[in-house]
Design a protein around this motif. Structure first.
Motif: not given
Length: 254
Positions: A131-159
């Protein structure tokens, strides 16, 4: 301030029926935007999101569907554009979280995490960009997590951890594909945040551990994700693309 003013923007927010997604949807409206909130058909909070936005004097629409279904995403964006206006801004908050030891994890649990948190997010970015590219303007923000940078202590969530790492790198990759075509793509990586999922009564001991492990000594409130989302969506961040903004109370410094 004009730099943070979203007046005239038409925003599409996934996961808008609860938690971070709901608060960001309302926050974008507080900054002047009109908002289409997207969530599953079973989400009970989406109507509340729309009511809160309309109470601010902004236009809002409830859009139902599944981020893993290309057709429902495309229909939602088409409906938003027909009823409110051309899409300018998107914040992709929809996601799931759970935990299991890696050696015992069922393949279906692994696959579902990637279907929603990675493939679903990609399909949303793809539809938004179309939708945005044909107009040449837009912003997309995705919510990631610090869990994508570190491994949380005590939480078994490799996936979950690896899926959120994929979100961060996917955002950078899309940012580079679309940088010269007017569409910015950034991500926000929240730390431990006091959402309904993290503050259930049975989570009280885990919540205290989250607070103890965070340098600022507390979890974030959902309100504290609004400013970063507005910043990355607004003129203030016009030269920012491919950024992963950590909002973690200092957690990743330790």
């Amino acid at each position: 301030m004009e730099l943070f003013d979203l007046t005239g923007k038409v925003c599409f927010v996934t996961g808008a029926g609860s938690g971070i997604g709901q608060r960001i949807a309302v926050g974008l409206a507080e900054a002047g935007a009109d908002v289409g909130g997207f969530d599953t058909p079973s989400s009970p909070g989406l109507a509340e999101t729309v009511s809160r936005i309309e109470a601010l004097g902004r236009r809002a629409i409830a859009l139902r569907g599944d981020v893993t279904d290309e057709g429902s995403i495309a229909t939602a964006i088409s409906t938003l554009e027909a009823e409110i206006g051309p899409l300018t801004t998107a914040v992709n908050c929809a996601g799931i979280a759970n935990a299991a030891p890696a050696e015992d994890m069922d393949r279906a649990q692994w696959q579902r995490m990637y279907d929603v948190n990675v493939t679903g997010l990609f399909l949303c970015c793809q539809a938004e960009a179309r939708a945005m590219l044909p107009r040449g303007e837009g912003s997309i923000v995705n919510i990631a997590s610090m869990s994508g940078v570190i491994v949380n202590r005590g939480l078994m969530q490799a996936h979950y951890n690896s899926a959120k790492a994929a979100v961060i790198h996917l955002s950078k990759s899309l940012a580079m594909e679309w940088a010269q075509r007017g569409v910015r793509v950034n991500s926000i990586s929240p730390g431990y945040t006091a959402t309904p999922m993290n503050t259930r009564p049975e989570m009280v001991h885990q919540t205290r551990a989250f607070e103890d492990q965070t340098p600022m000594g507390r979890m974030a409130s959902v309100d504290e994700l609004v400013g970063p989302a507005i910043f990355l969506s607004a003129k203030a961040a016009s030269f920012c693309t491919g950024v992963d903004l950590l909002v973690d109370g200092g957690f990743c410094c330790w």
